[in-house]
Every structure is written in C-alpha cells, then in structure tokens.
Design an enzyme around this catalytic site. Structure first.
Site, short mmCIF file in Angstrom:
data_model
loop_
_atom_site.label_atom_id
_atom_site.label_comp_id
_atom_site.label_asym_id
_atom_site.label_seq_id
_atom_site.Cartn_x
_atom_site.Cartn_y
_atom_site.Cartn_z
N HIS A 1 0.84 -1.22 0.00
CA HIS A 1 0.00 0.00 0.00
C HIS A 1 0.86 1.26 0.00
O HIS A 1 0.41 2.32 0.44
CB HIS A 1 -0.95 0.04 1.20
CG HIS A 1 -1.70 -1.24 1.44
ND1 HIS A 1 -2.95 -1.49 0.93
CD2 HIS A 1 -1.34 -2.36 2.10
CE1 HIS A 1 -3.34 -2.70 1.29
NE2 HIS A 1 -2.37 -3.26 1.99
N SER B 1 14.87 22.14 -15.46
CA SER B 1 13.69 22.93 -15.78
C SER B 1 14.16 24.24 -16.37
O SER B 1 15.22 24.77 -16.00
CB SER B 1 12.89 23.19 -14.50
OG SER B 1 12.12 24.36 -14.65
N LYS C 1 15.73 22.13 -10.23
CA LYS C 1 15.04 20.89 -10.61
C LYS C 1 15.93 19.89 -11.31
O LYS C 1 16.81 20.23 -12.10
CB LYS C 1 13.88 21.23 -11.55
CG LYS C 1 12.76 21.96 -10.85
CD LYS C 1 11.80 21.02 -10.18
CE LYS C 1 10.73 20.60 -11.18
NZ LYS C 1 9.69 19.81 -10.58
N GLU D 1 9.72 8.86 -16.68
CA GLU D 1 8.32 9.21 -16.92
C GLU D 1 7.87 8.78 -18.32
O GLU D 1 6.74 8.36 -18.53
CB GLU D 1 8.12 10.73 -16.75
CG GLU D 1 8.27 11.17 -15.31
CD GLU D 1 8.30 12.70 -15.20
OE1 GLU D 1 7.37 13.25 -14.61
OE2 GLU D 1 9.25 13.32 -15.71
#
Ligand code: ARG
Length: 456
Positions: free
Chosen positions: A153, A274, A280, A287
């Site tokens: 979980h 970024s 970043k 992804e």
C-alpha cells in the site's frame, strides 16, 4: 496491377486511403527475401524457366542494394511494398518480372513478410531484455545486503534488501522472455503458398519455401494462413506485459528520486532540468517509459479491435495491422534500453534507505514472530501484544528498539532482553530465509543461479 477490369483510374483520395507504403516499406527486407525464396522454388519446380528465375533473382538483389543505399522511394500509386518491388523489378528486368507473382497473392505475401518481421522483433526484444537482466543481476549483487523498507500500500511494511527488490524485476523480465519465446514458437509456420486464400493449382513446394525462410514448416490451412494475425497479437501482448513491468520500475525510480524519499540519485544522462526552476532535476526518461507503456497497451487494443469480428479470410482492415506493431516495438526497445541505462547508472542512497527501513515500526512482525518462537505465544495474541507495543512507542515518539525492557515487560511479562536482537532491520532481513525470502544469502544464491542459467 489490375487494370484489365477497370475503365477509370483510382481517384486521388482512393489512392491515399488505400496506400500503406508509408508504413509497410519497413518490410522491404522480408519482402525481397520472401520473393527470392518463392522465385527459386518456382524454378526448382519447373513452374518458371531458369533464365527468368535468374533475372528475377538478380533483379531482387539489385533492388536490395538500392533500398539499402537510398531507402524506398514512396509512390502512393503503387500502394504497398509488394507493388513497389514488383514495379521496380519490371523496370529492371522487363516482362520476366511478371512471372514472379505466379502461385502467390499479396495476401500470403504480406502474412509471410510480417511474420518474418515480427520474428526478428522478438529476437531483438529478447536480446534487450537479456541485457537488462544482466544489469539487474549486477546491481542486485552489489546490494544483496543493503537494507531498505519494503512496502505494501506504499506504506512501510517490513525491511527487505535492495538486492531482493531489484531481483523482483529480474523475475518479471524472465517471464517476459518466456512469453516472447512462446510467441516465437507459435509463429514458426510459413503462410507463403496459401495464395489468395484457397491454395493454388501450381505444383509448388511449400516445405521448400518455409525452410528457405527459416520456418520449421508451412501452415496447414490456406484460409487461416491469410486471415491469421495471432502472431502479431502474441507479440503485442508480450510487449504490453513487458512494458507494464518497465512502467512499474520507472514509477518506483520516480518516487524514489523525490526529495521526500531520496533513495536514488538518477544519472544526469537520463534527467533533465527545468527552464524556470534552477534546482530541478526531472526524471523525464523514467516518466516516458511509464507513459510509453500506455501507448503500447493502446497499440495492442488497436489490433484487437481491428481483428474482432472480421470475416475470413483477408479484409483490407488488416492492412492496419502493422502500424501498431511497429509503434509498440519501437517504444518497447527505447524503454528497455533507456531503463537499463538508468538502472546501470543510478546511485542508491543506502544510508537513507537504511534509516527509512527502521522507521514506521517495520520490525513489528519480527517482535510478534519472536513472541511466538521464544515465548510460545499464539500468533494472534502476539499480534495484539505488538499492537499495544507500537502504540506505546508511538506515544513516546520512539522506535521499538528504544523502548526499555521494563516498559516492554509492562505490556507482557514474557518479553525478555533477547528480543532486542530481532528488532533491527538487519536482523529482520537475515531471518527471512524461507524459499524466495529476502535474506541476503538467499538473494545471493538466486543471483548465482540466474547467472549460471539465464532464463531459468
Ligand atoms: N498492403 C496489403 C496489406 O498490408 C497487402 C495485402 C493486400 N491484399 C489485398 N487483397 N488487397 O494488408
């Protein structure tokens, strides 16, 4: 090609909707190989003359070097790769080119070409998966003892080792390879010679063409031969499952690389910055692997829906079979290679993992097991005792191992000082020696066996 029956030319729109050359030009190698095998068989069976066959074979060779050099020049009027080849052959050798299409149809031709293409795609995927597995084995070996929290979980559950966690992906990829191997075994029948759908009256030798093209045998039903695309679906389903595994690993790397987890430092080579936020580091490659699995599943769905309810044998809908397979294969190969590169170069922050492993009362089950084994407490009762222990530790804001013995005995007098030995994360993982458990020696043995016998 069929001018005899028609009075008017196709409209431009007809040519446009009908053309598949933009996609199926990717089959040119298979198309030329299939045509060469067919021509040689026609010659050997005395169906075409030796001289014509010679001209056809050398013309096909010329086309191969032309395509190799400058690619296939697309002409929408020539519809697909089969007609491009035949047309070019005519330019090169004249009327003898017209004998190549004896005893075959584009229906068995495309089924054969596409099968051969999928066969190579399976071999490529298998290679890439094998390479990825070797990386996982090496990384797992380096981290056979590195303790980290195991999750259910996405909540801290029990300590495990990073090596064991990585080996979970090794096992998934092992099943993927076996699915691709199944697909390859079922694909191993050659449809060439089924002709349009009914077979042919020419005395062809389908065993010879099957052998020449690397298949074990010819298919046994001419109707099935030209209407079957199971081999493409088998490929796609294996690709989907593989991509799901890649997607789950990509997702874990994404989560683990957040500042909140801080379990991994993803390699610069696979991260982006970024344009506005200088601090970043984004896990774009991971992804995209996660995203690509959606597109691969979409490709599978596209072909399933295309094939569903089609009457036998061939229908033009089936021309749409190639784009999804090509797309899925390209995305799968990119995903496999990029993720393998990421895993190879990722730095694992084992200190943070170790610290997280003991947070969240991850050794609570060890305490319960100890009560069962050392004090003969029934497990359900032990579960209850540990629940109260966790509650107390929570109230005091400490870990289980930081509770003093008096407090522990206040909860249950059967607890003694030996219990502290089982409350560390290291002790916890060392104790999980059941088959397939996370104990470092287990994991090392599994890695050794996998290195010895890949695939088993
Ligand atoms: N381009 C076609 C395809 O990929 C080849 C087969 C065409 N057959 C036909 N009967 N029109 O499906």
């Amino acid at each position: 090609m069929w001018g005899g029956r028609f009075g008017k030319e196709s409209s431009d729109l007809m040519r446009e909707i009908n053309a598949s050359i933009g996609v199926d030009k990717r089959l040119w190698r298979e198309d030329l190989a299939g045509s060469a095998a067919h021509a040689a068989m026609l010659r050997d069976r005395g169906i075409i003359g030796a001289e014509d066959a010679e001209a056809i074979l050398s013309g096909l060779g010329t086309i191969a070097s032309e395509y190799e050099r400058s690619g296939v020049a697309e002409d929408m009027a020539l519809e697909d790769i089969h007609m491009h080849v035949e047309h070019r052959l005519g330019e090169l050798i004249g009327p003898a080119a017209g004998r190549l299409h004896t005893a075959r149809s584009r229906n068995d031709q495309v089924a054969t070409d596409f099968r051969m293409w999928v066969r190579s795609a399976i071999a490529e995927a298998d290679n890439a998966i094998g390479a990825f597995q070797r990386i996982l084995l090496d990384r797992a070996e380096q981290h056979a003892d590195s303790v980290m929290p195991g999750f259910t979980h996405l909540q801290t559950a029990q300590p495990v080792t990073l090596g064991h966690h990585l080996m979970a992906y090794y096992e998934m990829l092992r099943r993927d390879r076996s699915r691709f191997a199944d697909a390859a075994a079922r694909l191993d029948e050659c449809p060439l010679g089924a002709a349009a759908l009914a077979g042919t009256s020419f005395p062809i030798d389908r065993h010879a063409t099957a052998r020449a093209l690397g298949f074990s045998r010819p298919t046994d039903n001419s109707i099935d031969s030209v209407s079957d695309r199971d081999f493409a679906l088998d490929y796609l389903m294996a690709a989907v499952q593989c991509s799901l595994h890649l997607s789950r690993l990509a997702e874990e790397l994404i989560i683990w690389s957040t500042s909140f987890f801080g379990f991994v430092h993803l390699p610069d080579e696979y991260s982006t910055g970024s344009s506005i936020m200088p601090q970043k580091r984004n896990p774009d490659a991971a992804e995209l692997v996660r995203g690509h699995s959606g597109r691969i599943a979409g490709a599978m769905t596209a072909l399933i829906v295309t094939m569903k309810g089609l009457p036998l044998a061939y229908s033009k809908d089936m021309q749409n079979d190639k784009a999804p397979v090509f797309e899925a294969h390209d995305l799968l190969m990119l995903s496999l290679n990029a993720l393998a590169g990421m895993v190879e170069q990722t730095r694992f922050d084992t200190a943070r993992m170790r610290a997280a492993a003991e947070a969240g009362y991850s050794t609570a089950t060890d305490l319960a097991d100890w009560l069962v084994q050392a004090a003969d407490v029934p497990f359900r009762e032990a579960h209850h005792i540990v629940g109260r222990t966790v509650k107390l530790a929570e109230e005091r804001g400490v870990g289980l191992a930081e509770l003093d013995l008096a407090s522990l005995q206040g909860i249950d007098p059967r607890i003694d000082e030996r219990v502290y030995a089982v409350l560390t994360a290291e002790a916890s993982v060392r104790s999980r020696t059941s088959h397939g458990g996370t104990a470092p020696d287990n994991v090392r043995a599994r890695i050794a066996a996998a290195k010895e016998k890949p695939g088993a």
